[in-house]
Motif scaffolding. Structure first.
Motif, short mmCIF file in Angstrom:
data_model
loop_
_atom_site.label_atom_id
_atom_site.label_comp_id
_atom_site.label_asym_id
_atom_site.label_seq_id
_atom_site.Cartn_x
_atom_site.Cartn_y
_atom_site.Cartn_z
N ALA A 78 61.45 -15.78 48.98
CA ALA A 78 61.16 -16.46 50.21
C ALA A 78 61.40 -15.65 51.42
CB ALA A 78 61.72 -17.94 50.19
N ARG A 79 62.81 -15.07 51.38
CA ARG A 79 63.26 -14.43 52.87
C ARG A 79 62.24 -13.19 52.86
NH1 ARG A 79 67.65 -12.95 50.80
NH2 ARG A 79 68.81 -15.05 51.50
N ALA A 80 62.18 -12.45 51.85
CA ALA A 80 61.37 -11.04 51.87
C ALA A 80 59.85 -11.37 52.27
CB ALA A 80 61.51 -10.34 50.56
N LEU A 81 59.26 -12.55 51.69
CA LEU A 81 57.96 -12.74 52.01
C LEU A 81 57.73 -13.34 53.47
CD1 LEU A 81 56.57 -14.13 48.66
CD2 LEU A 81 56.11 -11.99 49.77
N SER A 82 58.72 -14.22 54.05
CA SER A 82 58.82 -14.59 55.39
C SER A 82 58.95 -13.59 56.30
CB SER A 82 59.94 -15.68 55.51
OG SER A 82 59.82 -16.74 54.53
N GLU A 83 59.59 -12.49 56.12
CA GLU A 83 59.71 -11.29 56.86
C GLU A 83 58.20 -10.54 57.15
OE1 GLU A 83 62.93 -8.95 55.30
OE2 GLU A 83 64.67 -10.43 56.07
N LEU A 84 57.62 -10.70 55.91
CA LEU A 84 56.19 -10.09 55.76
C LEU A 84 55.22 -10.71 56.32
CD1 LEU A 84 54.40 -7.78 54.38
CD2 LEU A 84 54.16 -9.37 52.47
N ARG A 85 55.14 -12.15 56.11
CA ARG A 85 53.87 -13.02 56.61
C ARG A 85 54.53 -14.36 56.99
NH1 ARG A 85 48.74 -11.48 56.09
NH2 ARG A 85 48.34 -13.01 57.56
N PRO A 86 55.41 -14.41 57.92
CA PRO A 86 55.98 -15.84 58.13
C PRO A 86 55.00 -16.68 58.69
CG PRO A 86 56.07 -14.24 60.24
CD PRO A 86 55.73 -13.58 59.04
N ASP A 87 53.82 -16.35 58.90
CA ASP A 87 52.94 -17.40 59.13
C ASP A 87 52.11 -18.06 57.91
OD1 ASP A 87 51.71 -14.61 58.66
OD2 ASP A 87 49.78 -15.48 59.45
N LEU A 88 52.43 -17.34 56.79
CA LEU A 88 51.60 -17.86 55.62
C LEU A 88 52.71 -18.48 54.64
CD1 LEU A 88 49.13 -15.15 54.96
CD2 LEU A 88 48.61 -17.09 56.12
N VAL A 89 54.00 -18.11 54.84
CA VAL A 89 54.96 -18.48 53.65
C VAL A 89 55.76 -19.71 53.92
CG1 VAL A 89 56.94 -17.33 52.46
CG2 VAL A 89 55.00 -16.04 53.10
N TRP A 90 55.76 -20.31 52.85
CA TRP A 90 56.64 -21.63 52.70
C TRP A 90 57.38 -21.72 51.50
CZ3 TRP A 90 56.11 -25.81 56.55
CH2 TRP A 90 55.00 -25.69 57.56
N GLU A 91 58.82 -22.00 51.53
CA GLU A 91 59.41 -22.53 50.28
C GLU A 91 59.15 -23.98 49.96
OE1 GLU A 91 63.66 -22.74 51.37
OE2 GLU A 91 63.47 -20.61 51.23
N CYS A 92 58.75 -24.16 48.62
CA CYS A 92 58.24 -25.62 48.36
C CYS A 92 59.16 -25.96 46.99
CB CYS A 92 56.66 -25.29 47.70
SG CYS A 92 56.65 -24.33 46.22
N THR A 93 58.76 -27.15 46.68
CA THR A 93 59.50 -28.09 45.54
C THR A 93 58.82 -27.38 44.14
OG1 THR A 93 58.06 -29.76 45.97
CG2 THR A 93 60.37 -29.89 46.64
N HIS A 94 59.38 -28.00 43.07
CA HIS A 94 59.01 -27.54 41.89
C HIS A 94 57.61 -27.19 41.42
CE1 HIS A 94 59.55 -27.17 37.30
NE2 HIS A 94 58.77 -28.16 37.17
#
Length: 298
Positions: A148-164
């Motif tokens: 999530a950290r790596a992807l958020s740095e790449l595309r913060p406008d598109l990336v969310w952490e989520c539940t199961h």
């Protein structure tokens, strides 16, 4: 990455070489609810919300066969403004549908129910969900949060952490919605590559768990075609025919140029030996594996 001496289902799955093919759960609609507090072990079901509103959302999601996921931005940064919610739908034409709203009181979430019964607006970029639900399964946090950290740095406008999202042993898991594409066995580096390729219209067989509009044998057939003929866009291949026989499935996959036009894939299922499949559940169970045993141009 993990703690020596402690059981982690994702470590065990990698050691066994568990197949991820055909493991995407079926579904074409998602409800995302931004929730900035702690996530209960069972996600939305465990939230202490106004009972009438919670029951309404649950019933509407069940009627639409939609999966309800809690989401949040990665890290300690708290976004400004009210939390958001979304209803996202997969559309086989690629013109995906979506509703967005905000909520400050529990009762505001009641607007999700009518959103689940109307088409929504087409277009927009897909969202990238990273399962980081550590209270549900430790591997989802240990492996999910670096992704999530790596992807958020790449595309913060598109990336969310989520539940199961299912498949804890395949952590880190990433789901692209409303494309309905599941990826697994990711780390920070491979996740960036996979997502960049996906957004560029190139889905690779490696790390692909499956497409959620297809059933497991069909997912395995499409993955086999991608593995044989190379990456393709989300709608470049379609399942045209599925025939069940005594040995498995005969599946015809059709493509559009420049991909292979027609491919017939034979898929068979087998069960794995009993083993422990999750961190939280000490009981053992077996899993079904879908193998593409024959791939022939039609």
């Amino acid at each position: 990455m993990t703690t020596p001496g402690r059981f982690f289902c994702s470590d065990a799955a990698r050691t066994r070489g568990d197949s991820i093919v055909g493991t995407a759960p079926h579904g074409t609609a998602w409800v995302l609810i931004e929730y900035r507090g702690g996530w209960p072990v069972n996600g939305f079901d465990g939230l202490d919300l106004e009972p009438g509103t919670k029951a309404l959302v649950f019933a509407a999601a069940r009627a639409a066969r939609a999966r309800v996921l809690l989401v949040r931005c990665h890290g300690r940064h708290v976004p400004r403004g009210a939390p958001r919610w979304a209803v996202l739908r997969y559309d086989g034409t690629g013109a995906h549908r979506r509703h967005w709203g905000t909520w400050e009181r529990d009762e505001d979430l009641a607007r999700i129910a009518p959103a689940l019964t109307t088409p929504g607006e087409p277009g927009g970029s897909p969202l990238v969900l990273v399962c980081a639900h550590g209270l549900h399964d430790a591997c989802c946090a240990v492996r999910g949060r670096p992704v999530a950290r790596a992807l958020s740095e790449l595309r913060p406008d598109l990336v969310w952490e989520c539940t199961h999202v299912g498949g804890d042993r395949f952590a880190a898991n990433v789901v692209v919605v409303p494309d309905g594409v599941y990826y697994g066995n990711l780390d920070a580096g491979s996740a960036v590559t996979v997502v960049e390729e996906h957004l560029a219209g190139r889905i690779h067989a490696e790390h692909l768990r499956g497409y959620t509009d297809l059933f497991p044998p069909q997912q395995a057939a499409v993955a086999a075609v991608l593995d044989r003929f190379g990456p393709a866009g989300r709608h470049d291949y379609a399942v045209a025919r599925t025939f069940r026989d005594d040995d498995g499935w005969q599946i015809r996959v059709t493509g559009r140029p420049p991909g292979q036009a027609v491919v017939d894939v034979e898929v068979r299922a087998r069960r794995t030996p009993q083993t422990r499949l999750t961190c939280r559940g000490p009981a053992t169970s077996s899993a079904v594996v879908y193998d593409a045993v024959s791939i022939r141009p039609g």
